[in-house]
Motif scaffolding. Structure first.
Motif, PDB file in Angstrom:
ATOM      1  N   GLY A  19    -105.120 101.875  72.072  1.00 10.44           N
ATOM      2  CA  GLY A  19    -105.961 102.726  72.907  1.00 10.44           C
ATOM      3  C   GLY A  19    -107.412 102.297  72.892  1.00 10.44           C
ATOM      4  O   GLY A  19    -108.053 102.168  73.955  1.00 10.44           O
ATOM      5  N   MET A  20    -107.942 102.022  71.703  1.00  6.36           N
ATOM      6  CA  MET A  20    -109.341 101.607  71.593  1.00  6.36           C
ATOM      7  C   MET A  20    -109.539 100.210  72.182  1.00  6.36           C
ATOM      8  O   MET A  20    -110.564  99.929  72.826  1.00  6.36           O
ATOM      9  N   LEU A  21    -108.553  99.324  71.986  1.00  5.06           N
ATOM     10  CA  LEU A  21    -108.663  97.972  72.532  1.00  5.06           C
ATOM     11  C   LEU A  21    -108.692  98.003  74.063  1.00  5.06           C
ATOM     12  O   LEU A  21    -109.474  97.289  74.695  1.00  5.06           O
ATOM     13  N   LEU A  22    -107.838  98.833  74.660  1.00  2.00           N
ATOM     14  CA  LEU A  22    -107.809  98.929  76.121  1.00  2.00           C
ATOM     15  C   LEU A  22    -109.072  99.589  76.671  1.00  2.00           C
ATOM     16  O   LEU A  22    -109.564  99.209  77.740  1.00  2.00           O
ATOM     17  N   LEU A  23    -109.592 100.576  75.930  1.00  6.69           N
ATOM     18  CA  LEU A  23    -110.846 101.200  76.349  1.00  6.69           C
ATOM     19  C   LEU A  23    -111.979 100.188  76.338  1.00  6.69           C
ATOM     20  O   LEU A  23    -112.802 100.129  77.264  1.00  6.69           O
ATOM     21  N   GLY A  24    -112.028  99.353  75.300  1.00  6.69           N
ATOM     22  CA  GLY A  24    -113.046  98.300  75.241  1.00  6.69           C
ATOM     23  C   GLY A  24    -112.894  97.313  76.382  1.00  6.69           C
ATOM     24  O   GLY A  24    -113.892  96.880  76.987  1.00  6.69           O
ATOM     25  N   ALA A  25    -111.638  96.959  76.726  1.00 10.20           N
ATOM     26  CA  ALA A  25    -111.397  96.037  77.838  1.00 10.20           C
ATOM     27  C   ALA A  25    -111.814  96.654  79.162  1.00 10.20           C
ATOM     28  O   ALA A  25    -112.381  95.975  80.034  1.00 10.20           O
ATOM     29  N   PHE A  26    -111.557  97.951  79.334  1.00 13.19           N
ATOM     30  CA  PHE A  26    -111.963  98.643  80.567  1.00 13.19           C
ATOM     31  C   PHE A  26    -113.486  98.640  80.718  1.00 13.19           C
ATOM     32  O   PHE A  26    -114.018  98.343  81.798  1.00 13.19           O
ATOM     33  N   LEU A  27    -114.194  98.944  79.634  1.00  5.00           N
ATOM     34  CA  LEU A  27    -115.658  98.962  79.689  1.00  5.00           C
ATOM     35  C   LEU A  27    -116.221  97.563  79.927  1.00  5.00           C
ATOM     36  O   LEU A  27    -117.210  97.394  80.654  1.00  5.00           O
ATOM     37  N   ALA A  28    -115.589  96.548  79.318  1.00  3.96           N
ATOM     38  CA  ALA A  28    -116.043  95.172  79.547  1.00  3.96           C
ATOM     39  C   ALA A  28    -115.826  94.771  81.003  1.00  3.96           C
ATOM     40  O   ALA A  28    -116.682  94.119  81.616  1.00  3.96           O
TER      41      ALA A  28
ATOM     42  N   ILE B 144    -117.468  99.968  71.227  1.00  4.72           N
ATOM     43  CA  ILE B 144    -116.016 100.128  71.120  1.00  4.72           C
ATOM     44  C   ILE B 144    -115.343  98.834  70.657  1.00  4.72           C
ATOM     45  O   ILE B 144    -114.495  98.854  69.743  1.00  4.72           O
ATOM     46  N   THR B 145    -115.708  97.721  71.274  1.00  2.60           N
ATOM     47  CA  THR B 145    -115.027  96.464  70.939  1.00  2.60           C
ATOM     48  C   THR B 145    -115.322  96.012  69.517  1.00  2.60           C
ATOM     49  O   THR B 145    -114.427  95.493  68.831  1.00  2.60           O
ATOM     50  N   HIS B 146    -116.547  96.209  69.052  1.00  2.00           N
ATOM     51  CA  HIS B 146    -116.859  95.808  67.678  1.00  2.00           C
ATOM     52  C   HIS B 146    -116.194  96.740  66.672  1.00  2.00           C
ATOM     53  O   HIS B 146    -115.727  96.295  65.612  1.00  2.00           O
ATOM     54  N   ASN B 147    -116.138  98.020  66.997  1.00  2.00           N
ATOM     55  CA  ASN B 147    -115.423  98.941  66.120  1.00  2.00           C
ATOM     56  C   ASN B 147    -113.939  98.588  66.081  1.00  2.00           C
ATOM     57  O   ASN B 147    -113.306  98.615  65.017  1.00  2.00           O
TER      58      ASN B 147
ATOM     59  N   PHE C 164    -113.423  95.600  63.808  1.00  2.00           N
ATOM     60  CA  PHE C 164    -113.436  95.960  62.389  1.00  2.00           C
ATOM     61  C   PHE C 164    -112.116  96.637  61.986  1.00  2.00           C
ATOM     62  O   PHE C 164    -111.596  96.409  60.889  1.00  2.00           O
ATOM     63  N   LEU C 165    -111.579  97.482  62.874  1.00  2.00           N
ATOM     64  CA  LEU C 165    -110.302  98.130  62.588  1.00  2.00           C
ATOM     65  C   LEU C 165    -109.174  97.106  62.491  1.00  2.00           C
ATOM     66  O   LEU C 165    -108.306  97.196  61.618  1.00  2.00           O
ATOM     67  N   LEU C 166    -109.200  96.124  63.416  1.00  2.00           N
ATOM     68  CA  LEU C 166    -108.183  95.073  63.371  1.00  2.00           C
ATOM     69  C   LEU C 166    -108.299  94.240  62.102  1.00  2.00           C
ATOM     70  O   LEU C 166    -107.294  93.878  61.483  1.00  2.00           O
ATOM     71  N   LEU C 167    -109.540  93.929  61.715  1.00  2.00           N
ATOM     72  CA  LEU C 167    -109.734  93.167  60.477  1.00  2.00           C
ATOM     73  C   LEU C 167    -109.187  93.917  59.274  1.00  2.00           C
ATOM     74  O   LEU C 167    -108.563  93.329  58.390  1.00  2.00           O
TER      75      LEU C 167
ATOM     76  N   ASP D 152    -110.830  86.486  58.158  1.00  2.00           N
ATOM     77  CA  ASP D 152    -112.100  86.526  58.895  1.00  2.00           C
ATOM     78  C   ASP D 152    -112.007  85.747  60.203  1.00  2.00           C
ATOM     79  O   ASP D 152    -112.651  86.107  61.198  1.00  2.00           O
ATOM     80  N   ALA D 153    -111.214  84.659  60.210  1.00  2.00           N
ATOM     81  CA  ALA D 153    -111.053  83.868  61.436  1.00  2.00           C
ATOM     82  C   ALA D 153    -110.393  84.681  62.537  1.00  2.00           C
ATOM     83  O   ALA D 153    -110.586  84.406  63.729  1.00  2.00           O
ATOM     84  N   LEU D 154    -109.632  85.695  62.148  1.00  2.00           N
ATOM     85  CA  LEU D 154    -108.946  86.516  63.139  1.00  2.00           C
ATOM     86  C   LEU D 154    -109.869  87.528  63.807  1.00  2.00           C
ATOM     87  O   LEU D 154    -109.443  88.211  64.746  1.00  2.00           O
ATOM     88  N   ASP D 155    -111.119  87.653  63.316  1.00  2.00           N
ATOM     89  CA  ASP D 155    -112.027  88.610  63.974  1.00  2.00           C
ATOM     90  C   ASP D 155    -112.388  88.157  65.382  1.00  2.00           C
ATOM     91  O   ASP D 155    -112.886  88.932  66.191  1.00  2.00           O
TER      92      ASP D 155
END
Length: 579
Positions: free
Chosen positions: A16-25, A82-85, A88-91, A127-130
């Motif tokens: 949900g957060m990833l898609l929201l970030g993509a929508f805003l981008a 949103i995308t940076h948060n 961090f959640l994905l990391l 860290d490379a996966l960030d």
């Protein structure tokens, strides 16, 4: 592609957060494109009106421009937040999963891996996966959303210009990234591997600085590190060179496309098919449309590096035995499991003699066996091999079940310890309450279950006299307890578990004779259907077991009943009476 899909599955909890970030981008990109196109039309229209000396309504386009500027600013702020948060959640998701994988690996896998390499995977590969979401996944999603919208609006003015622009977008967004990704795929694996090796070597160099100085090997080690550093820098140079070439080619394609669109629009303006002010708007529209794909080449350059890091992380996860689920299902329905050791050897580094030398014996399911031997005979080594705390060197250790045998080496630590219940001689009491210490063994146990376990471990009267009961704090390392109470808490923890093989190391140590007799009778009753392996020299306990395995200097000297050994072996009698 397989690792890419596995990374996508890890993103699912935060979809949900990833898609929201993509929508805003995407909204930010579209606002930028619209802002530049309308600004071009507005400036051209104002100039044309001034030349013609006519009036025009500039409030509406000015209001639209201001609205798009506000939308761009607000969506950019929201997108960054949103995308940076989400990153961090994905990391945190990746790091927790990685740590969970390490904790579930059997000890042989861990022992055969360099600690610096494991740390490198936990730290640097994660860290490379960030970059996976921000630099790889997000540009792809934005392009998929934005390109159709931009092309639809452009086609309303000129289908030919839209077609040329679309072809150029595909060159920059698909063809160029595909070529770069193919070129850098093998290099990404090499770069990740060299980076990991360099970090491991540097860690070993620092850790072993004293030994390197003693053996005068610093120069050779530093030369090796310098060579790895040059190789790594060469890989970085090739990647950055590819990025620079990609940016240059992208800029060239964009400029040529805008120039081509201008030449296509001029005849339309001359014929009156298109208004002259739309020339500037459409030219800037074409220029701005490339923002939808401008980050895709970089995304596909980063993709091989991300997948290479993911490959190293997933490699640890894939070390789990393919027949693990079969083992768990078979072992889950056992009330008791046996143990088979065949040709087991173990020798400590630097030791002249083997701690275990060709150990062979079988413990049938449900039997009660004692392990006896003088200090240094190999008892502790045998238990550590059984628990997997030390890796097996040679031989075979197997669980015996009704459905066959299973190699302990192939099991994860979680599977192995689920079958084992261990009361070690050195037992740690944590600085917490009695309830908290007992629940380490059974987190879901109720207070009634905890009290019952204490009563079975002959702690009932002591517990009843405690003012705060289960809430009593035991102090650091159990400093508020006697040694006998500490032992009985360890036994209470064992009683709360449901292991099928019970390993007891001197369980009656520091207990008075009356408490010992009652405790042994209780344990025999509760664990009547379990397999028990007891390390002890207590004649009372030895008289209650089915067989005694007598170890001497790492070998099995005898395997018989306690009565037979007492009758035939004077050394055995001296051993158990001396202790």
């Amino acid at each position: 592609m397989h690792n890419f899909i596995r990374l996508l599955k890890l993103c699912k909890p935060h979809a949900g957060m990833l898609l929201l970030g993509a929508f805003l981008a995407s909204l930010t990109v579209l606002a930028n494109v619209g802002l530049l196109a309308i600004s071009g039309w507005f400036l051209a229209a104002m100039a044309a009106a001034g030349i013609a000396g006519v009036q025009m309504n500039y409030f509406t386009p000015a209001g639209v421009i201001r609205f798009l500027a506000i939308v761009r600013t607000a969506s950019r702020y929201g997108e960054r937040m949103i995308t940076h948060n989400a990153t961090f959640l994905l990391l945190s998701e990746f790091r927790v999963k990685m740590f969970r994988t390490l904790s579930q690996l059997n000890n042989v896998d861990l022992a055969m891996s360099r600690s610096s390499d494991l740390f490198n995977r936990l730290q640097n590969d994660v860290d490379a996966l960030d970059k996976f979401y921000l630099n790889v996944l997000l540009p792809i999603i934005v392009a998929i959303i934005s390109i159709p919208i931009v092309m639809a609006f452009m086609a309303m003015y000129s289908a030919e210009v839209a077609l040329v622009c679309f072809i150029s977008l595909m060159i920059i967004g698909v063809l160029l990234p595909a070529i770069l990704s193919r070129k850098l795929h093998r290099q990404a694996d090499a770069e990740t591997q060299i980076s990991a090796e360099l970090r491991s070597e540097l860690a070993d160099t620092l850790k072993g600085a004293r030994e390197l100085a003693v053996y005068q090997a610093q120069e050779a080690q530093l030369t090796h590190c310098d060579l790895l550093s040059k190789q790594y820098n060469s890989q970085l140079y090739n990647r950055h060179k590819a990025v620079a070439n990609s940016n240059g080619l992208s800029t060239l394609v964009i400029q040529l496309t805008m120039l081509a669109s201008v030449f296509m629009i001029i005849p339309l303006v001359a014929m009156g098919t298109m208004k002259n002010v739309e020339l500037a708007m459409l030219a800037l529209f074409v220029l701005a449309s490339f923002e939808t794909v401008l980050t895709l080449p970089t995304a596909f350059i980063e993709l091989p590096l991300t997948l290479s890091a993911a490959k190293r992380l997933f490699a640890l996860e894939d070390k789990h035995s393919s027949h693990l689920s079969k083992q768990q299902n078979c072992l889950a329905h056992q009330s008791a499991i046996g143990l088979e050791l065949a040709a087991v050897n173990y020798q400590y580094a630097g030791a002249k003699n083997k701690a275990l030398n060709n150990i062979n014996f079988v413990i049938t399911p449900g039997s009660k066996v004692a392990l006896v031997g003088a200090s240094g005979s190999g008892k502790t080594t045998l238990v550590n091999l059984l628990t997997g705390l030390w890796p097996k060197q040679s031989g075979s250790l197997k669980f015996i079940t009704d459905q066959g045998t299973f190699e302990l080496e192939s099991m994860t630590a979680a599977t192995r310890f689920k079958q084992l219940t261990i009361v070690a001689q050195q037992h740690h009491i944590f600085d917490g309450t009695l309830r908290e210490n007992l629940r380490y063994a059974a987190p879901e146990a109720t207070d009634e279950m905890l009290i019952e376990a204490c009563e079975q471990a002959e702690l009932g009267s002591w517990l009843n006299n405690l003012k705060t009961g289960l809430n009593t704090r035991l102090g650091t390392a159990g400093r508020k307890l006697s040694h006998g109470q500490s032992r009985r808490i360890a036994i209470a923890q064992a009683l709360l578990r449901e292991g099928n093989l019970i390993v007891l190391d001197e369980p009656t140590e520091s207990l008075d004779n009356h408490t010992k007799q009652k405790l042994l009778t209780t344990l025999e009753k509760i664990w009547a259907d379990k397999t028990m392996l007891t390390i002890t020299h207590d004649p009372e306990m030895l008289s209650r077991v089915d067989k005694v395995i007598w170890l001497e200097q790492g070998q099995v000297r005898a395997l018989a009943s306690h009565a037979e050994l007492v009758a035939n072996e004077a050394d055995y009698v001296e051993l158990i009476t001396r202790f």
